[in-house]
Write an enzyme that holds these catalytic residues in place. Structure first.
Site, PDB file in Angstrom:
ATOM      1  N   GLU A   9       0.301  39.242  21.442  1.00  0.00           N
ATOM      2  CA  GLU A   9       1.601  39.714  22.675  1.00  0.00           C
ATOM      3  C   GLU A   9       1.942  40.318  23.327  1.00  0.00           C
ATOM      4  OE1 GLU A   9       4.704  36.496  21.335  1.00  0.00           O
ATOM      5  OE2 GLU A   9       5.536  38.066  23.381  1.00  0.00           O
ATOM      6  N   ASP A  22       9.147  29.133  17.138  1.00  0.00           N
ATOM      7  CA  ASP A  22      10.222  29.185  17.141  1.00  0.00           C
ATOM      8  C   ASP A  22      10.677  30.009  18.328  1.00  0.00           C
ATOM      9  OD1 ASP A  22       9.146  32.247  17.645  1.00  0.00           O
ATOM     10  OD2 ASP A  22      10.380  32.985  15.484  1.00  0.00           O
TER      11      ASP A  22
HETATM   12  O1  KIV Z   1       7.791  31.632  19.579  1.00  0.00           O
HETATM   13  C1  KIV Z   1       6.608  31.370  20.255  1.00  0.00           C
HETATM   14  O2  KIV Z   1       6.308  30.688  21.259  1.00  0.00           O
HETATM   15  C2  KIV Z   1       5.336  31.610  19.994  1.00  0.00           C
HETATM   16  C3  KIV Z   1       4.600  32.019  21.561  1.00  0.00           C
HETATM   17  C4  KIV Z   1       4.945  33.267  22.427  1.00  0.00           C
HETATM   18  C5  KIV Z   1       2.874  32.778  20.467  1.00  0.00           C
HETATM   19  O3  KIV Z   1       5.140  32.692  19.407  1.00  0.00           O
END
Ligand code: KIV
Length: 302
Positions: free
Chosen positions: A199, A60
């Site tokens: 994260e 997202d």
């Molecule tokens: O939306 C995204 O790019 C993510 C990654 C950072 C894992 O959730």
């Protein structure tokens, strides 16, 4: 644009087998680092395929990187499904994960399963990802896994709820906060998640947690102890203004290259250097004469 986009047809390794959940488990068991990138469209998917990554996430984050929203919160399910479909068309071997957007899974288990099914049926995804490890996310993860759709969890900095977390900042930097992340990770694993994203958490916290987890963990700003690493496509390739988070390593500067390419085109057009003769199509002289003859007859001043 050419009708034959040969620049997109980088020969991928034809012998490479598609990534599957058992192969992912094998990689973890053998200690082979797992590579994941985000992708949002056909060309980014082709690049990920040609580079031989293991996992592709239609994140997202595409809300910000390709759709220009100020955060991930506003993106609509339909928008992410469109990005997922385009990405699917560019992939053969990586395992494709669709990110459930904010508001598309929190309301009920039924809503979560319905959304996950759409990512699989319409988006062509192999799995979905949801954010958070609180009671709601764990319940939704359990419901989706229970419906037979592989689901990836995501703890630490979870951008969809960054307002509640105090902004885009590292998480788990106090003993209590780190313990909360540990509880969430274990709960998501117990709920049936096939993998997790960590994260923006301290490397030492990730390292302490790893021996307690039986599923692959993919880190982004979580240090080297995780089973794999993920970066956002636009961050790692420099298709953005500014540097981004501290965990980003930039491997190219494509925004600068794109701007330079367009500026060179604009210069050529303005200086009448483009198009050159080799960019045009020819016509036999007699055909041109025939055309002139027909055309002369039709001109009002003829
Ligand atoms: O939306 C995204 O790019 C993510 C990654 C950072 C894992 O959730």
């Amino acid at each position: 644009m050419s009708s034959h986009p040969q620049h997109l047809q980088i020969p991928a390794d034809a012998s490479r087998l598609p990534m599957t959940l058992p192969r992912l488990t094998d990689k973890r068991r053998l200690g082979e680092p797992i590579v994941m990138v985000t992708a949002y469209d056909f060309p980014s998917a082709r690049a990920a395929e040609a580079a031989g990554v293991d996992l592709v996430l239609v994140g997202d984050s595409g809300a910000m990187t390709v759709l220009g929203y100020p955060s991930t919160v506003a993106v609509e399910l339909e928008e992410l499904l469109m990005l997922a479909k385009a990405t699917r068309r560019g992939l053969r071997t990586p395992f494709l994960i669709g990110d459930l957007p904010f508001g598309s899974y929190e309301v009920s288990d039924e809503q979560a399963v319905t959304t996950a099914v759409r990512f699989v049926k319409e988006g062509g995804c192999d799995a979905v990802k949801l954010e958070g490890g609180g009671a709601v996310s764990v319940a939704r993860g359990r419901a989706i896994a229970g419906a037979g759709i592989p689901v990836m969890g995501h703890v630490g900095l979870t951008p969809q709820t960054s307002t509640a977390l105090g902004g885009y900042r590292a998480q788990g930097r106090t003993g209590a906060a780190a313990a909360r992340i540990a509880t969430e990770a274990l709960a998501l694993q117990e709920a049936g998640c096939f993998a997790l994203v960590f994260e923006a958490i301290p490397s030492a916290v990730a390292a302490e947690l790893m021996p307690h987890l039986e599923i692959p963990v993919i880190g982004i700003g979580a240090g080297p102890a995780t089973d794999g690493q993920v970066l956002v496509f636009h961050d790692l390739l420099g298709i953005r203004e500014g540097l981004g988070a501290r965990f980003v390593k930039r491997y190219a500067d494509l925004q600068v290259e794109m701007t330079a390419g367009i500026a060179a085109f604009a210069d050529d057009v303005r200086a009448r250097r483009y198009p050159a003769p080799e960019h045009g199509y020819s016509i036999e002289n007699e055909e041109l004469e025939a055309f002139r003859h027909h055309f002369r007859g039709r001109r009002p001043d003829a």
